[in-house]
Design an enzyme around this catalytic site. Structure first.
Site, short mmCIF file in Angstrom:
data_model
loop_
_atom_site.label_atom_id
_atom_site.label_comp_id
_atom_site.label_asym_id
_atom_site.label_seq_id
_atom_site.Cartn_x
_atom_site.Cartn_y
_atom_site.Cartn_z
N GLU A 49 0.86 -1.18 0.00
CA GLU A 49 0.00 0.00 0.00
C GLU A 49 0.89 1.23 0.00
O GLU A 49 1.72 1.41 0.90
CB GLU A 49 -0.88 0.00 1.25
CG GLU A 49 -1.66 1.28 1.47
CD GLU A 49 -2.31 1.31 2.84
OE1 GLU A 49 -2.22 2.37 3.50
OE2 GLU A 49 -2.89 0.28 3.27
N HIS A 72 12.62 -3.98 4.74
CA HIS A 72 12.58 -3.73 3.30
C HIS A 72 11.53 -4.61 2.65
O HIS A 72 11.02 -5.54 3.25
CB HIS A 72 13.97 -3.96 2.67
CG HIS A 72 14.45 -5.38 2.76
ND1 HIS A 72 15.15 -5.87 3.83
CD2 HIS A 72 14.31 -6.43 1.90
CE1 HIS A 72 15.45 -7.14 3.63
NE2 HIS A 72 14.93 -7.52 2.48
N GLU A 115 14.52 -5.45 -2.16
CA GLU A 115 15.37 -6.58 -2.49
C GLU A 115 14.75 -7.35 -3.65
O GLU A 115 13.55 -7.63 -3.65
CB GLU A 115 15.50 -7.51 -1.29
CG GLU A 115 16.37 -8.72 -1.53
CD GLU A 115 16.48 -9.62 -0.31
OE1 GLU A 115 17.35 -10.49 -0.31
OE2 GLU A 115 15.67 -9.46 0.65
#
Length: 138
Positions: A49, A72, A115
């Protein structure tokens, strides 16, 4: 949820460069915010979101720092080299190149660390990635 300062810049990163798809969007005039939900193609169960808090009545927008304070985001990709090349073609810096054919890191326009993981087995090391140094922090 990730708070963003610029919807257009964030969509250029998450949608256009990273390849996520907008699933839905809602705006709240009373709350003065916009919510944009994105997901990887074919995987709408795992959504991120983006929250954009509108500027106040004086036009002052919120600013955010510490983009890694929550950890992350991570996404599996079919071809990590192609994904990194696409990001570079969109002007995104590859902070941690996929030297091992398995993992890379980039940052969103708001400093959020993303990542990228090679789906399945790692790809064989290949240039220019194998000898590319880290850039900045990831």
């Amino acid at each position: 949820m990730v708070r963003v300062e610029n919807v257009d810049a964030s969509l250029r990163f998450y949608r256009d460069a990273l390849g996520l798809q907008e699933v839905r969007r809602s705006e709240s005039s009373a709350g003065r915010f916009t919510l944009i939900y994105l997901a990887a193609p074919g995987d709408e169960d795992a959504q991120v979101e983006l929250t954009y808090n509108w500027p106040d009545a004086d036009g002052k927008a919120e600013t955010y720092t510490g983009g890694r304070n929550f950890g992350h985001l991570a996404y599996a990709v079919d071809d990590i080299y192609a994904a990194c090349q696409k990001l570079m073609d969109h002007g995104v810096t590859i902070n941690r190149p996929p030297r091992d054919g398995r993992m890379a890191f980039v940052r969103s326009p708001d400093g959020i660390s993303i990542e990228l993981l090679q789906a399945g087995a790692a790809l064989a090391p290949a240039e220019p990635w194998a000898s590319m140094p880290n850039t900045g922090s990831w």
